[in-house]
Design a protein around this motif. Structure first.
Motif, PDB file in Angstrom:
ATOM      1  N   LEU A 247       4.256   9.152   3.459  1.00 15.84           N
ATOM      2  CA  LEU A 247       3.763   7.863   3.322  1.00 15.84           C
ATOM      3  C   LEU A 247       3.354   7.526   4.252  1.00 15.84           C
ATOM      4  O   LEU A 247       1.572   6.714   4.326  1.00 15.84           O
ATOM      5  CB  LEU A 247       4.232   6.693   1.904  1.00 15.84           C
ATOM      6  N   CYS A 248       3.334   7.318   5.841  1.00 13.91           N
ATOM      7  CA  CYS A 248       2.817   6.876   6.819  1.00 13.91           C
ATOM      8  C   CYS A 248       1.609   7.479   6.744  1.00 13.91           C
ATOM      9  O   CYS A 248       0.683   6.966   7.717  1.00 13.91           O
ATOM     10  CB  CYS A 248       3.844   7.096   7.376  1.00 13.91           C
ATOM     11  N   ALA A 250      -0.156   9.781   5.280  1.00 13.23           N
ATOM     12  CA  ALA A 250      -1.248   9.236   3.877  1.00 13.23           C
ATOM     13  C   ALA A 250      -1.962   7.908   4.346  1.00 13.23           C
ATOM     14  O   ALA A 250      -3.142   7.626   4.406  1.00 13.23           O
ATOM     15  CB  ALA A 250      -0.460   9.185   2.766  1.00 13.23           C
ATOM     16  N   ALA A 251      -1.357   6.688   4.725  1.00 14.77           N
ATOM     17  CA  ALA A 251      -1.881   5.349   5.788  1.00 14.77           C
ATOM     18  C   ALA A 251      -2.622   5.522   6.547  1.00 14.77           C
ATOM     19  O   ALA A 251      -3.514   5.149   6.333  1.00 14.77           O
ATOM     20  CB  ALA A 251      -0.483   4.558   5.797  1.00 14.77           C
ATOM     21  N   LEU A 273      -5.364  -0.510   0.773  1.00 16.83           N
ATOM     22  CA  LEU A 273      -4.027   0.624   0.855  1.00 16.83           C
ATOM     23  C   LEU A 273      -3.873   1.064   1.397  1.00 16.83           C
ATOM     24  O   LEU A 273      -2.874   1.736   1.964  1.00 16.83           O
ATOM     25  CB  LEU A 273      -5.571   2.114   0.222  1.00 16.83           C
ATOM     26  N   PRO A 274      -4.436   0.935   2.986  1.00 15.52           N
ATOM     27  CA  PRO A 274      -3.507   1.956   3.855  1.00 15.52           C
ATOM     28  C   PRO A 274      -2.167   0.616   4.269  1.00 15.52           C
ATOM     29  O   PRO A 274      -1.418   1.307   4.537  1.00 15.52           O
ATOM     30  CB  PRO A 274      -3.751   1.179   5.841  1.00 15.52           C
ATOM     31  N   LEU A 277       0.301   1.437   1.790  1.00 15.73           N
ATOM     32  CA  LEU A 277       0.833   2.846   1.723  1.00 15.73           C
ATOM     33  C   LEU A 277       2.027   2.970   2.910  1.00 15.73           C
ATOM     34  O   LEU A 277       2.818   3.129   3.110  1.00 15.73           O
ATOM     35  CB  LEU A 277       0.089   4.467   2.124  1.00 15.73           C
ATOM     36  N   THR A 280       5.433   0.792   2.256  1.00 17.58           N
ATOM     37  CA  THR A 280       6.298   0.697   1.277  1.00 17.58           C
ATOM     38  C   THR A 280       6.658   2.441   2.293  1.00 17.58           C
ATOM     39  O   THR A 280       7.778   2.992   1.994  1.00 17.58           O
ATOM     40  CB  THR A 280       5.394   1.852   0.206  1.00 17.58           C
ATOM     41  N   GLY A 281       5.798   3.126   3.155  1.00 17.48           N
ATOM     42  CA  GLY A 281       6.000   4.089   3.728  1.00 17.48           C
ATOM     43  C   GLY A 281       7.445   4.166   4.659  1.00 17.48           C
ATOM     44  O   GLY A 281       8.406   4.748   4.851  1.00 17.48           O
TER      45      GLY A 281
END
Length: 380
Positions: A247-248, A250-251, A273-274, A277, A280-281
């Motif tokens: 997730l990190c 992806a961010a 979105l960044p 993600l 949460t990550g």
């Protein structure tokens, strides 16, 4: 069942070389192949039972297939004080670590990290954080702001310009990625890997996603931290760490696309979105690494390779520092400590990238390769 010849086994500690580890692993696997009591515990034992002889390549493949769940050791009737002194988790850990070190580019860095990973990680993080902080101070000097391009920037870029971040982090990501690719190619050739099909890849990725081999033979979990209790805690912490890291990543990827393709520059809002993600990550990655570190402190070090305990803990601490410093940076963005928090976070990320080919981060790539190879062997 094959007869197991009784032999006298001299007590041994850690193997002193790859050859020693391979030799003792071969002895122990031959006993396991004759006994077959642990056949249903994990994917290693069906792979063991498939073999009639154990070459160095086969042992290296089996070692990287092993997840060190330790259930086989606690179930084994031939473990110490029996004269066979079977300790498969330990000897496979020795082979696994040696295979990573010998495949790494350059190999001496992997040996140094596995031996003194905690100290090395701390030194590299502090060094990079200090360097980045000094660059920030230089960029804030009157007369230098226009040169660095920070006078018209907002958020983090007012402290460290975007172009400077790209110039620093792009080589720090690409060069370690190239080193990892070379080391995995070496490993793949060593274990006799053949061209990969979609079927092989799909089966391996399914195993990774579910952490199947950390669930034990009956899905009750493994005995990593306690020989008398099955637990899925290690599986859950691994999954939290893996998902949090993805997730990190992806961010960062989404933010890069937003910056270059849509001219939407940081800082981003909470519900962008960044941020969604990344936060949460970061929480999942922090929780996962804390859990893995705690479990490692509870586990018996004699069922792993104690020579590399510092390196393994160093990697866990490094990942935790990356995620926790990122969360602290988010929470402290409006405080007077922004420059220091930014330097610490970016220094941690930079250290993680630079040390990635030599740390336990590579175990994910090796294990995926071993799982793909196992898919191939099952279809022969």
């Amino acid at each position: 069942m094959q007869a197991i010849e009784l032999v006298t086994i001299e007590p041994r500690g850690c193997a002193t070389s790859m050859d020693d580890s391979i030799s003792d692993a071969r002895r122990q696997l031959e006993v396991c192949n004759a006994c077959r009591y642990c056949e249903s515990l994990c994917s290693v034992f069906p792979a063991v039972n498939r073999e009639r002889a154990f070459s160095a390549a086969t042992i290296t493949q089996l070692a990287n297939l092993c997840h060190n769940c330790r259930g086989c050791h606690y179930a084994c009737q031939y473990s110490a004080p029996h004269e066979f002194a079977i300790n498969l988790p330990k000897v496979l850990a020795e082979v696994r670590q040696s295979s990573w070190q010998e495949s790494a580019v350059p190999g001496f860095m992997a040996k140094a990290f596995h031996r003194s990973g905690a100290a090395l990680s701390a030194a590299v993080v502090v060094g990079f954080a200090l360097l980045l902080w000094l660059i920030q101070q230089l960029a804030a000097t009157p007369g230098m702001r226009s040169i660095f391009g920070t006078d018209a920037a907002d958020g983090f870029y007012a402290l460290l310009p975007h172009n400077a971040m790209v110039a620093i982090f792009m080589p720090a990501l690409l060069l370690p990625a190239l080193a990892i690719a070379i080391s995995i190619r070496r490993f793949w050739k060593e274990v006799g890997g053949t061209p990969i099909t979609l079927t092989h890849l799909r089966g391996a990725l399914a195993s990774v996603a579910k952490m199947r081999n950390l669930a034990g033979g009956q899905g009750e979990g493994c005995n990593f931290e306690d020989e008398d209790r099955f637990s899925n805690a290690r599986r859950w912490y691994h999954q939290a760490t893996m998902v949090g890291f993805l997730l990190c990543f992806a961010a960062t990827s989404v933010a890069t696309l937003m910056h270059y393709l849509f001219d939407l520059q940081a800082p981003y809002a909470l519900f962008s979105l960044p941020k969604l993600l990344g936060v949460t990550g970061g929480v999942l990655l922090s929780a996962g690494t804390l859990g893995l570190g705690w479990l490692k402190l509870q586990a018996d070090p004699e069922l792993a390779d104690p020579r590399v305990w510092g390196g393994e803990m160093g990697f866990i601490v490094l990942l935790f520092l990356v995620s926790s410093s990122g969360l602290a940076l988010y929470l402290g963005a409006a405080t007077p400590w922004l420059a220091e928090l930014l330097a610490l976070h970016l220094g941690s990320v930079l250290a993680f990238f630079i040390l990635m080919p030599f740390s336990k981060m590579v175990h994910g790539f090796y294990r995926l390769a071993a799982l793909i190879r196992e898919q191939q062997l099952q279809q022969l």
